[in-house]
Design a protein around this motif. Structure first.
Motif, PDB file in Angstrom:
ATOM      1  N   LYS A  17       3.524   8.118 -10.848  1.00 55.78           N
ATOM      2  CA  LYS A  17       3.843   7.358  -9.641  1.00 55.78           C
ATOM      3  C   LYS A  17       2.572   7.008  -8.887  1.00 55.78           C
ATOM      4  CE  LYS A  17       6.621   7.259  -5.454  1.00 55.78           C
ATOM      5  NZ  LYS A  17       7.651   7.925  -4.626  1.00 55.78           N
ATOM      6  N   ILE A  18       2.477   5.762  -8.463  1.00 57.55           N
ATOM      7  CA  ILE A  18       1.342   5.293  -7.688  1.00 57.55           C
ATOM      8  C   ILE A  18       1.839   5.011  -6.269  1.00 57.55           C
ATOM      9  CG2 ILE A  18      -0.497   3.590  -7.511  1.00 57.55           C
ATOM     10  CD1 ILE A  18      -0.604   5.409  -9.983  1.00 57.55           C
ATOM     11  N   TYR A  19       1.164   5.586  -5.287  1.00 56.85           N
ATOM     12  CA  TYR A  19       1.584   5.470  -3.892  1.00 56.85           C
ATOM     13  C   TYR A  19       0.788   4.366  -3.201  1.00 56.85           C
ATOM     14  CZ  TYR A  19       3.898   9.941  -4.683  1.00 56.85           C
ATOM     15  OH  TYR A  19       4.708  10.934  -5.177  1.00 56.85           O
ATOM     16  N   GLY A  20       1.287   3.990  -2.031  1.00 53.35           N
ATOM     17  CA  GLY A  20       0.584   2.999  -1.239  1.00 53.35           C
ATOM     18  C   GLY A  20       0.967   1.573  -1.605  1.00 53.35           C
ATOM     19  N   PRO A  21       0.337   0.596  -0.946  1.00 51.91           N
ATOM     20  CA  PRO A  21       0.660  -0.823  -1.186  1.00 51.91           C
ATOM     21  C   PRO A  21       0.042  -1.332  -2.489  1.00 51.91           C
ATOM     22  CG  PRO A  21      -1.081  -0.623   0.458  1.00 51.91           C
ATOM     23  CD  PRO A  21      -0.652   0.767   0.138  1.00 51.91           C
ATOM     24  N   HIS A  22       0.766  -1.228  -3.583  1.00 47.04           N
ATOM     25  CA  HIS A  22       0.209  -1.622  -4.882  1.00 47.04           C
ATOM     26  C   HIS A  22       0.924  -2.829  -5.482  1.00 47.04           C
ATOM     27  CE1 HIS A  22       3.716   0.245  -6.785  1.00 47.04           C
ATOM     28  NE2 HIS A  22       3.485   1.321  -6.045  1.00 47.04           N
ATOM     29  N   ALA A  28      -0.913  -3.011 -16.744  1.00 45.68           N
ATOM     30  CA  ALA A  28      -2.057  -2.336 -17.366  1.00 45.68           C
ATOM     31  C   ALA A  28      -2.914  -1.632 -16.321  1.00 45.68           C
ATOM     32  CB  ALA A  28      -2.894  -3.360 -18.148  1.00 45.68           C
ATOM     33  N   GLN A  29      -3.062  -2.257 -15.151  1.00 47.49           N
ATOM     34  CA  GLN A  29      -3.848  -1.642 -14.083  1.00 47.49           C
ATOM     35  C   GLN A  29      -3.147  -0.397 -13.531  1.00 47.49           C
ATOM     36  OE1 GLN A  29      -4.047  -5.178 -11.655  1.00 47.49           O
ATOM     37  NE2 GLN A  29      -6.167  -5.603 -12.260  1.00 47.49           N
ATOM     38  N   LEU A  30      -1.830  -0.459 -13.404  1.00 46.23           N
ATOM     39  CA  LEU A  30      -1.076   0.702 -12.951  1.00 46.23           C
ATOM     40  C   LEU A  30      -1.181   1.845 -13.950  1.00 46.23           C
ATOM     41  CD1 LEU A  30       2.138  -1.035 -11.532  1.00 46.23           C
ATOM     42  CD2 LEU A  30       0.278   0.015 -10.232  1.00 46.23           C
ATOM     43  N   ARG A  31      -1.217   1.516 -15.234  1.00 43.03           N
ATOM     44  CA  ARG A  31      -1.364   2.568 -16.262  1.00 43.03           C
ATOM     45  C   ARG A  31      -2.735   3.233 -16.154  1.00 43.03           C
ATOM     46  NH1 ARG A  31       1.566  -1.113 -19.526  1.00 43.03           N
ATOM     47  NH2 ARG A  31      -0.368  -1.970 -20.402  1.00 43.03           N
ATOM     48  N   GLN A  32      -3.751   2.437 -15.861  1.00 44.18           N
ATOM     49  CA  GLN A  32      -5.084   3.025 -15.698  1.00 44.18           C
ATOM     50  C   GLN A  32      -5.108   4.001 -14.513  1.00 44.18           C
ATOM     51  OE1 GLN A  32      -8.696   0.476 -16.249  1.00 44.18           O
ATOM     52  NE2 GLN A  32      -7.189  -1.207 -16.261  1.00 44.18           N
ATOM     53  N   LEU A  33      -4.434   3.628 -13.441  1.00 42.97           N
ATOM     54  CA  LEU A  33      -4.363   4.526 -12.293  1.00 42.97           C
ATOM     55  C   LEU A  33      -3.569   5.782 -12.620  1.00 42.97           C
ATOM     56  CD1 LEU A  33      -3.763   1.939  -9.394  1.00 42.97           C
ATOM     57  CD2 LEU A  33      -5.864   3.207  -9.877  1.00 42.97           C
ATOM     58  N   LEU A  58     -12.748   1.825 -11.082  1.00 45.93           N
ATOM     59  CA  LEU A  58     -11.406   1.270 -10.918  1.00 45.93           C
ATOM     60  C   LEU A  58     -11.263   0.570  -9.575  1.00 45.93           C
ATOM     61  CD1 LEU A  58      -9.054   4.055 -12.362  1.00 45.93           C
ATOM     62  CD2 LEU A  58      -9.302   1.719 -13.199  1.00 45.93           C
ATOM     63  N   SER A  59     -11.829   1.158  -8.530  1.00 46.77           N
ATOM     64  CA  SER A  59     -11.732   0.567  -7.201  1.00 46.77           C
ATOM     65  C   SER A  59     -12.436  -0.782  -7.150  1.00 46.77           C
ATOM     66  CB  SER A  59     -12.335   1.522  -6.167  1.00 46.77           C
ATOM     67  OG  SER A  59     -12.195   1.019  -4.861  1.00 46.77           O
ATOM     68  N   ALA A  60     -13.604  -0.886  -7.806  1.00 45.51           N
ATOM     69  CA  ALA A  60     -14.329  -2.159  -7.838  1.00 45.51           C
ATOM     70  C   ALA A  60     -13.575  -3.198  -8.648  1.00 45.51           C
ATOM     71  CB  ALA A  60     -15.717  -1.928  -8.417  1.00 45.51           C
ATOM     72  N   GLU A  61     -13.008  -2.758  -9.753  1.00 46.58           N
ATOM     73  CA  GLU A  61     -12.274  -3.699 -10.608  1.00 46.58           C
ATOM     74  C   GLU A  61     -11.053  -4.256  -9.901  1.00 46.58           C
ATOM     75  OE1 GLU A  61      -9.737  -3.663 -14.789  1.00 46.58           O
ATOM     76  OE2 GLU A  61     -11.205  -2.078 -14.399  1.00 46.58           O
ATOM     77  N   LEU A  62     -10.329  -3.391  -9.139  1.00 46.50           N
ATOM     78  CA  LEU A  62      -9.120  -3.822  -8.442  1.00 46.50           C
ATOM     79  C   LEU A  62      -9.439  -4.427  -7.076  1.00 46.50           C
ATOM     80  CD1 LEU A  62      -6.806  -0.756  -9.202  1.00 46.50           C
ATOM     81  CD2 LEU A  62      -6.968  -2.916 -10.439  1.00 46.50           C
ATOM     82  N   VAL A  76      -4.488  16.955  -9.991  1.00 45.31           N
ATOM     83  CA  VAL A  76      -4.299  15.745  -9.200  1.00 45.31           C
ATOM     84  C   VAL A  76      -2.807  15.618  -8.893  1.00 45.31           C
ATOM     85  CG1 VAL A  76      -4.474  13.230  -9.172  1.00 45.31           C
ATOM     86  CG2 VAL A  76      -6.306  14.599 -10.196  1.00 45.31           C
ATOM     87  N   VAL A  77      -2.454  15.589  -7.611  1.00 43.34           N
ATOM     88  CA  VAL A  77      -1.045  15.571  -7.219  1.00 43.34           C
ATOM     89  C   VAL A  77      -0.618  14.239  -6.614  1.00 43.34           C
ATOM     90  CG1 VAL A  77      -0.956  18.063  -6.849  1.00 43.34           C
ATOM     91  CG2 VAL A  77      -1.602  16.564  -4.955  1.00 43.34           C
ATOM     92  N   ARG A  78      -1.567  13.352  -6.324  1.00 44.60           N
ATOM     93  CA  ARG A  78      -1.190  12.033  -5.803  1.00 44.60           C
ATOM     94  C   ARG A  78      -2.322  11.058  -6.049  1.00 44.60           C
ATOM     95  NH1 ARG A  78       1.834  10.532  -0.193  1.00 44.60           N
ATOM     96  NH2 ARG A  78       3.418  11.621  -1.387  1.00 44.60           N
ATOM     97  N   VAL A  79      -1.943   9.878  -6.547  1.00 44.08           N
ATOM     98  CA  VAL A  79      -2.867   8.758  -6.717  1.00 44.08           C
ATOM     99  C   VAL A  79      -2.305   7.598  -5.916  1.00 44.08           C
ATOM    100  CG1 VAL A  79      -3.902   7.131  -8.337  1.00 44.08           C
ATOM    101  CG2 VAL A  79      -3.562   9.523  -9.017  1.00 44.08           C
ATOM    102  N   GLY A  80      -3.139   7.024  -5.062  1.00 48.03           N
ATOM    103  CA  GLY A  80      -2.645   5.964  -4.199  1.00 48.03           C
ATOM    104  C   GLY A  80      -3.584   4.790  -4.113  1.00 48.03           C
ATOM    105  N   VAL A  81      -3.016   3.634  -3.832  1.00 45.74           N
ATOM    106  CA  VAL A  81      -3.779   2.404  -3.603  1.00 45.74           C
ATOM    107  C   VAL A  81      -3.825   2.182  -2.100  1.00 45.74           C
ATOM    108  CG1 VAL A  81      -3.872  -0.077  -3.977  1.00 45.74           C
ATOM    109  CG2 VAL A  81      -3.076   1.429  -5.811  1.00 45.74           C
TER     110      VAL A  81
END
Length: 586
Positions: A17-22, A28-33, A58-62, A76-81
């Protein structure tokens, strides 16, 4: 120093799960995250160079900031945009809670503008009580072309952490190179920091064992500054009377209250920060809250929230000593609780057997409501019995042709002090709101040799909760059945004119009209000659006394004598001998 790495269990997020405004990111980008969840994260270091460089790339690419949260086990318990503020945990999701503890989570976040942590980032640090906030300033290199992307690397690192000093709140390190940060001992840093918080918490507990309270209130833009100050001052007195310690007061002026939290998002964030900084464990709201508003505030602030009505009910519960007082308070509390019950639907259901009981069954919420309804019905029956008992007592007094004067007034006006001074009743006297609840009746001898009965009643307050008026109807009947009222006013209170209006409003709302009133201004020894002169001009028929010092009692007794004589023509004559001595009350 060894660190306890045991973390209280909490709801584990989905590993992908990716949190935040994504929105707008490609699959493919979500899979990388999502793969960041499985990358190794150091336990005894702030972060590893490999993890930091991968996150920066990843931050520079996105072309957007990213956040990663890790616990003390290196998971790692949370990954967010987005920023830490946009990806933060809500208070009920945090694994560790308490003013003396950190949450057990650290956050690594990227920034593309190179300005270090923003105010919003540091606010998220405080609200989540993070072990540390690591900000990676990412330098972008390359250019976007068809089929290609941007790349970036960590230019410098900032480390921010909380401190137990409420004035400083947090500290931010000077910019450091990534290699220097990755070699720092995180366990040693964390051990020293938690020791500081533990010592500060112990000092707070030693200083005070009372509840630490923040006050919030809402006012219309049309409310005057003086009216706001008077209402906030009374709210502080209510909390103090309930045994709490007021740490800070917040208020907001708006055209309309926020329907979900009463106050706006910015003010709510300010209150949440103060909860963390000052170690508050209770928030009191000066307005009556709906059940959804109370729930939303508790979720946002992470501590218990009560409104003004609940606070007054709590004070009444503390003050109730007699059986009838406890009975009426319990009834008022249940009437307040009934419409605010919330449940979890079928998750708390029970199954029965037989026709009509199959299916999801009866929810726990409905079961609770039925139990409370039964208890309310039982208590109302007991209050009715109490009313009947008081009615018999009043009938006996009427048969003896003894006039009754009820002492009424705003809470803490000095009614009990006056009763004690005139009759030696010995009732409780305290400089608190609602110090006495149970009515007390005592005999008073007048200079003429005649006698009257003085009855001390419960104090009033503006916007008295309707549950209290209903539950205390047996007590309030002492007011409606009295021959006359002595309306006691605290002249030393700056809001004494508003108090008069509040008492009048409550008396007018009672189901039975009250008798004539005599205004008695108390505590005149505490006011200036100008204030007294103004009151004398506004209320020329009033009596001015000091119940504490015994001033003005002669004028008061003379006024009672005149009233007794003027009321004597209204009393029913005694029945002739042979009728059992009963009075014709019709």
């Amino acid at each position: 120093m060894a660190i306890d790495s045991t973390i209280t269990a909490f709801r584990e997020p989905a590993i992908d799960k990716i949190y935040g405004p994504h929105k707008g990111l490609k699959p493919a980008q979500l899979r990388q995250l999502s793969r960041l969840y499985s990358r190794p994260f150091p336990v005894n270091r702030f972060l590893s160079p490999e993890f930091a460089e991968r996150l920066a790339a990843l931050s520079a690419e996105l072309e957007t900031p990213l956040c990663v949260y890790a616990n003390r086990r290196g998971q790692v318990v949370r990954v967010g945009v987005g920023t830490p503020k946009e990806t933060q945990f809500s208070p009920d999701e945090l694994p560790r809670q308490g003013a003396e503890r950190l949450s057990g989570l650290r956050c690594v976040a990227t920034r593309l503008d190179g300005d270090g942590p923003s105010r919003g980032d540091l606010t998220a640090l405080a609200l989540q009580r993070l072990d540390a906030l690591v900000i990676l300033d990412v330098a972008i290199q390359g250019y976007r072309r068809q089929g290609g992307g941007l790349s970036g690397f960590v230019q410098r690192v900032h480390i921010a952490n909380l401190v137990p000093d409420p004035l400083a709140k947090w500290v931010v390190s000077t910019p450091q190179p990534l290699g220097q940060v990755s070699n720092q001992d995180f366990d040693e840093f964390l051990g020293d920091l938690e020791d500081e918080f533990r010592r500060e918490w112990t000092a707070r507990v030693v200083e005070s064992d009372r509840e630490r309270v923040l006050l919030i209130d809402f006012f219309s833009t049309r409310t005057s500054q003086r009216a706001m100050e008077e209402e906030l001052s009374e709210l502080v007195q209510l909390v103090t009377s309930a045994g709490g310690e007021v740490l800070k007061v917040f208020y907001q002026r708006r055209e309309q209250p926020d329907p979900s939290t009463l106050i706006g998002r910015g003010k709510l964030e300010e209150v949440a920060l103060s909860v963390q900084e000052l170690g508050a464990n209770l928030v009191v709201c000066g307005r009556e809250l709906t059940s959804s508003q109370a729930r939303n505030l508790e979720l946002a602030l992470g501590v218990r929230v009560v409104d003004r009505t609940e606070l007054i009910l709590d004070i009444f519960a503390r003050r109730a000593r007699s059986h009838e007082g406890k009975l009426q308070v319990e009834l008022a509390q249940l009437q307040y609780l009934m419409p605010r019950l919330t449940g979890k639907g079928e998750a708390l259901s029970r199954l029965g057997g037989g026709i009509g009981t199959r299916g999801p069954g009866e929810t726990k919420l409905e079961t609770d409501r039925r139990v409370i309804r039964r208890r309310i019905a039982k208590l109302q029956g007991e209050v009715d019995d109490l009313q009947a008992h008081r009615a018999r007592m009043r009938a006996r007094r009427q048969r003896k042709e003894v006039p009754v004067f009820a002492l009424v007034g705003y809470t803490n006006a000095g009614k009990s002090t006056l009763l004690n001074a005139l009759t030696g009743a010995g009732t409780l006297v305290a400089d608190q709101l609602f110090a006495t609840l149970d009515p007390t009746t005592r005999r008073l001898e007048l200079p003429t040799g005649d006698a009257v009965l003085l009855t001390d009643t419960v104090g009033f307050v503006h916007d008295l909760p309707p549950q209290l008026i209903d539950a205390f109807r047996a007590t309030l009947e002492e007011v409606t059945e009295a021959d006359a009222l002595l309306h006691v006013v605290d002249l030393s209170n700056p809001a004494w004119m508003n108090h008069i209006q509040a008492v009048q409003h409550i008396l007018e709302s009672l189901p039975i009209a009250t008798g004539p009133q005599l205004l008695v201004f108390n505590k005149v020894d505490r006011v200036s000659s100008q204030v007294r002169a103004f009151a004398e001009q506004e209320y020329p028929l009033a009596i001015f006394i000091s119940a504490k010092n015994g001033w003005g009692f002669l004028a008061l007794r003379e006024a009672l004598t005149r009233w007794m004589r003027s009321l004597s023509d209204l009393w029913p004559p005694m029945a002739e001998s042979g009728t059992g001595g009963e009075t014709d009350l019709n």
